[in-house]
Design a protein around this motif. Structure first.
Motif, short mmCIF file in Angstrom:
data_model
loop_
_atom_site.label_atom_id
_atom_site.label_comp_id
_atom_site.label_asym_id
_atom_site.label_seq_id
_atom_site.Cartn_x
_atom_site.Cartn_y
_atom_site.Cartn_z
N ASP A 49 0.57 -0.99 0.14
CA ASP A 49 -0.27 0.18 0.20
C ASP A 49 1.21 1.37 0.40
O ASP A 49 1.81 1.11 0.03
N ALA A 50 0.51 2.41 -0.21
CA ALA A 50 0.63 3.65 0.08
C ALA A 50 1.33 4.41 1.10
O ALA A 50 2.13 5.63 1.01
N ASP A 80 -2.62 6.32 -5.42
CA ASP A 80 -3.11 8.07 -5.67
C ASP A 80 -2.77 8.82 -4.31
O ASP A 80 -2.34 10.08 -3.88
N GLU A 81 -2.52 7.96 -3.13
CA GLU A 81 -2.37 8.89 -2.08
C GLU A 81 -0.59 8.54 -2.11
O GLU A 81 0.17 8.91 -1.33
N GLU A 86 7.11 10.39 -5.30
CA GLU A 86 7.14 9.32 -6.01
C GLU A 86 6.34 8.69 -6.48
O GLU A 86 6.62 7.68 -7.26
N LYS A 87 5.27 9.37 -6.60
CA LYS A 87 3.94 9.74 -7.86
C LYS A 87 5.14 9.42 -9.56
O LYS A 87 5.11 8.98 -10.11
N GLU A 88 6.51 10.61 -9.04
CA GLU A 88 7.35 10.87 -10.49
C GLU A 88 7.95 9.29 -10.22
O GLU A 88 8.82 9.28 -11.87
N CYS A 108 -8.98 4.45 -5.52
CA CYS A 108 -10.34 5.35 -5.38
C CYS A 108 -10.93 6.00 -6.20
O CYS A 108 -12.25 6.27 -5.78
N GLU A 109 -10.11 6.66 -7.12
CA GLU A 109 -10.72 7.64 -7.82
C GLU A 109 -11.69 7.03 -8.99
O GLU A 109 -11.48 6.03 -9.06
#
Length: 326
Positions: A49-50, A80-81, A86-88, A108-109
């Protein structure tokens, strides 16, 4: 519903939507397609998980070569969290994704298009929508799921199942599996099968009961309500369902008087397609009834039951006779 399709081996999947059952079902199907046995699964599948350190562990796991299997599979929930850095890093990672890896990114979007980060991910991933069907799509959704289970539902059976389970996706899926087992070796499911397995639906029977009341067929209406009571349905439940149906018919008559087509009115008031024709005919017959008296009799019956002035059976019997004598 994409979650019903068999996922291809490998690659990256982005799951969007609120229906957790469909997400878990997709992951379960993907695991079955990738791993031949439990040993392969245990050595080459992990869920992350995030939370802090989760993404780094996810990335390290997938960069490690699989053991005794062609591929490794990792699930990253709450994508998305992730922190901005980390997203990059994730976007860079999936741009040169290892051929020996498969990943499921769970969001969850409800849509990847509304989120710039998820939109970027979706360009490299196969997006799978995981959401409960809309009311109007439920019959077709059930038909598709039933076909997947090797059975076919008659319209009345589908209507009864929807009435019993609503939009509860896990309950609907479980019920279809149970029905497939229950009717085996048959393939066609009728309303009697659903009733036998899941119980009767007062919401379904109310169309027939109202039909008898509109026709002033007291004998048939009394027989139905007596059966309801014998089966354990409470008198106040019968009153509540009748009140709801007459109120829906009142609204439908007002809309039809304004010129709206009957089918459109039925859809607006969420009448199942199987009952649509009957409902429209009933609404057109409503002029025979004084609705103020109907609701007054329903209220009187409800009060008689709740105060103990009359027994449930006697109060319901009095209600039926009063409505048939209008």
């Amino acid at each position: 519903m994409k979650s019903l399709t068999e996922p291809s081996k490998g690659g990256i999947y982005l799951l969007v939507g609120k229906e957790e059952f469909l997400k878990k079902e997709f992951v379960r199907s993907l695991k079955s397609s990738l791993f031949k046995n439990l040993s392969e699964l245990d050595l080459n599948f992990r869920e992350f998980d995030a939370e802090p350190g989760g993404f780094a562990a996810f990335k390290d796991f997938l960069q490690t070569l699989p053991f005794l299997s062609p591929q490794r599979l990792a699930v990253l929930s709450g994508v998305d969290e992730l922190e901005e850095g980390e997203k990059e890093s994730l976007l860079s990672f999936i741009a040169s994704f290892p051929s020996s890896a498969a990943a499921v990114l769970v969001s969850c979007e409800t849509s990847a298009k509304k989120n710039p980060f998820l939109s970027a991910v979706s360009k490299k991933a196969k997006t799978v929508s995981c959401y409960a069907p809309f009311d109007r799509d439920l019959p077709q959704w059930i038909s598709t799921r039933a076909k997947h289970a090797g059975i076919r539902l008659e319209p009345a059976a589908s209507a009864l199942l929807i009435d019993k389970m609503g939009k509860d996706v896990p309950a609907l899926s479980s019920s279809l599996e149970m029905l497939a087992t229950y009717i085996h070796p048959r393939k066609d499911v009728n309303a009697g099968d659903v009733e036998a397995l899941l119980g009767r639906s007062l919401q379904n029977d109310v169309f027939v009961l109202v039909d008898n009341l509109l026709k002033k067929d007291a004998k048939a209406a009394l027989s139905m309500t007596a059966n309801f009571l014998r089966e354990g349905i409470r008198g106040f439940e019968i009153v509540a369902v009748l009140a709801g149906q007459f109120e829906r018919m009142r609204k439908a008559k007002a809309l039809m008087d304004e010129g709206l087509p009957g089918a459109q009115v039925g859809t607006e008031l969420r009448v199942h397609s199987f009952f649509m024709d009957k409902f429209v005919v009933q609404v057109k017959s409503l002029s025979r009834f004084d609705l103020r008296k109907v609701f007054r009799e329903l209220l009187l019956c409800d009060e008689s039951i709740k105060t103990g002035a009359l027994s449930e059976s006697l109060a319901v019997e009095r209600l039926v006779l009063s409505l048939c004598l209008q």
